[in-house]
Scaffold this motif. Structure first.
Motif, PDB file in Angstrom:
ATOM      1  N   THR A 102       0.817  -1.222   0.000  1.00  0.00           N
ATOM      2  CA  THR A 102       0.000   0.000   0.000  1.00  0.00           C
ATOM      3  C   THR A 102       0.844   1.263   0.000  1.00  0.00           C
ATOM      4  O   THR A 102       0.330   2.342  -0.267  1.00  0.00           O
ATOM      5  CB  THR A 102      -0.939   0.051   1.220  1.00  0.00           C
ATOM      6  OG1 THR A 102      -0.164   0.046   2.417  1.00  0.00           O
ATOM      7  CG2 THR A 102      -1.909  -1.105   1.210  1.00  0.00           C
ATOM      8  N   ASP A 113      -4.485  -0.535  -3.330  1.00  0.00           N
ATOM      9  CA  ASP A 113      -5.533  -0.231  -2.355  1.00  0.00           C
ATOM     10  C   ASP A 113      -6.072  -1.469  -1.649  1.00  0.00           C
ATOM     11  O   ASP A 113      -6.392  -1.418  -0.463  1.00  0.00           O
ATOM     12  CB  ASP A 113      -6.684   0.513  -3.035  1.00  0.00           C
ATOM     13  CG  ASP A 113      -6.301   1.913  -3.466  1.00  0.00           C
ATOM     14  OD1 ASP A 113      -5.285   2.441  -2.970  1.00  0.00           O
ATOM     15  OD2 ASP A 113      -7.019   2.485  -4.302  1.00  0.00           O
ATOM     16  N   TYR A 116      -4.971  -2.520   1.947  1.00  0.00           N
ATOM     17  CA  TYR A 116      -5.524  -2.030   3.213  1.00  0.00           C
ATOM     18  C   TYR A 116      -6.536  -3.028   3.771  1.00  0.00           C
ATOM     19  O   TYR A 116      -6.528  -3.346   4.955  1.00  0.00           O
ATOM     20  CB  TYR A 116      -6.195  -0.664   3.028  1.00  0.00           C
ATOM     21  CG  TYR A 116      -5.250   0.434   2.620  1.00  0.00           C
ATOM     22  CD1 TYR A 116      -4.260   0.882   3.484  1.00  0.00           C
ATOM     23  CD2 TYR A 116      -5.352   1.031   1.368  1.00  0.00           C
ATOM     24  CE1 TYR A 116      -3.397   1.894   3.112  1.00  0.00           C
ATOM     25  CE2 TYR A 116      -4.494   2.047   0.986  1.00  0.00           C
ATOM     26  CZ  TYR A 116      -3.520   2.478   1.855  1.00  0.00           C
ATOM     27  OH  TYR A 116      -2.653   3.476   1.489  1.00  0.00           O
ATOM     28  N   ALA A 143      -6.940   2.515   8.477  1.00  0.00           N
ATOM     29  CA  ALA A 143      -7.985   3.278   7.777  1.00  0.00           C
ATOM     30  C   ALA A 143      -7.550   4.732   7.589  1.00  0.00           C
ATOM     31  O   ALA A 143      -7.777   5.326   6.525  1.00  0.00           O
ATOM     32  CB  ALA A 143      -9.297   3.212   8.542  1.00  0.00           C
ATOM     33  N   ALA A 146      -5.038   4.868   4.849  1.00  0.00           N
ATOM     34  CA  ALA A 146      -5.747   4.680   3.580  1.00  0.00           C
ATOM     35  C   ALA A 146      -6.405   5.986   3.149  1.00  0.00           C
ATOM     36  O   ALA A 146      -6.329   6.380   1.975  1.00  0.00           O
ATOM     37  CB  ALA A 146      -6.785   3.567   3.714  1.00  0.00           C
ATOM     38  N   ALA A 147      -7.048   6.680   4.085  1.00  0.00           N
ATOM     39  CA  ALA A 147      -7.710   7.951   3.764  1.00  0.00           C
ATOM     40  C   ALA A 147      -6.693   9.007   3.349  1.00  0.00           C
ATOM     41  O   ALA A 147      -6.914   9.739   2.387  1.00  0.00           O
ATOM     42  CB  ALA A 147      -8.515   8.433   4.970  1.00  0.00           C
ATOM     43  N   ALA A 154     -11.900   4.196   2.441  1.00  0.00           N
ATOM     44  CA  ALA A 154     -11.251   4.074   3.750  1.00  0.00           C
ATOM     45  C   ALA A 154     -12.263   3.884   4.870  1.00  0.00           C
ATOM     46  O   ALA A 154     -12.047   3.101   5.795  1.00  0.00           O
ATOM     47  CB  ALA A 154     -10.364   5.290   4.018  1.00  0.00           C
TER      48      ALA A 154
END
Length: 164
Positions: A102, A113, A116, A143, A146-147, A154
């Motif tokens: 990631t 992606d 995640y 999360a 990821a965001a 996310a």
């Protein structure tokens, strides 16, 4: 295409890929050939050898898909282990590979992606074998990463983990 009909050309394939600056990618492809038995009998030991070489060569994470696939391979290996300690070790290795997948690399936007989601899935499996202190915080951190990296789903990571 060099290997599709003749895996005996493996050494030449690696040499050519090195001159093109894609040796890690070539080693990863060889790992897949051995893992799935493409143009050669299936050989997981040889596949593992090539995965390890590809990971070592992928120092800038130019090819995050190598880490993702290595995570999948480690996860596959984990499920074949009857010894909980070996299973746990393999799952932890898979988790690290998915995390690197990631991250992307130098001059690369993002990474993979799906990594995640796989991190959270693996964390939950690790937690079943060995309870993780503050697992909710770890999932929230995944999360949040990821965001920050623009993964538009996310928020769904928290929901899938039962935290939303």
């Amino acid at each position: 295409m060099t290997l599709a009909d003749n895996l005996a050309a493996e050494t030449e394939f690696i040499h050519k890929s090195e001159s093109l600056g894609i040796k890690s990618y070539a080693l990863w492809k060889l790992a897949q050939y051995h893992r799935y038995g493409i143009s050669t009998p299936r050989n997981l030991i040889q596949a593992n050898k090539h995965y390890l070489e590809a990971l070592a060569e992928n120092t800038t994470n130019e090819f995050p898909e190598i880490f993702y696939d290595a995570g999948d391979f480690a996860e596959y290996f984990a499920y074949s282990q009857l010894d909980p300690a070996k299973r746990l070790k393999a799952l932890k290795q898979a988790l690290e590979h998915y995390k690197k997948a990631t991250e992307g690399g130098i001059d690369i936007e993002g990474g993979i992606d799906k990594g995640y989601e796989k991190q959270i899935e693996i964390l939950k499996k690790i937690n079943n074998l060995e309870p993780i202190t503050n697992i909710q915080n770890k999932i929230e951190a995944i999360a949040a990463r990821a965001a920050e990296r623009g993964f538009i789903y996310a928020g769904n990571l928290l929901e899938a983990a039962g935290l939303s």
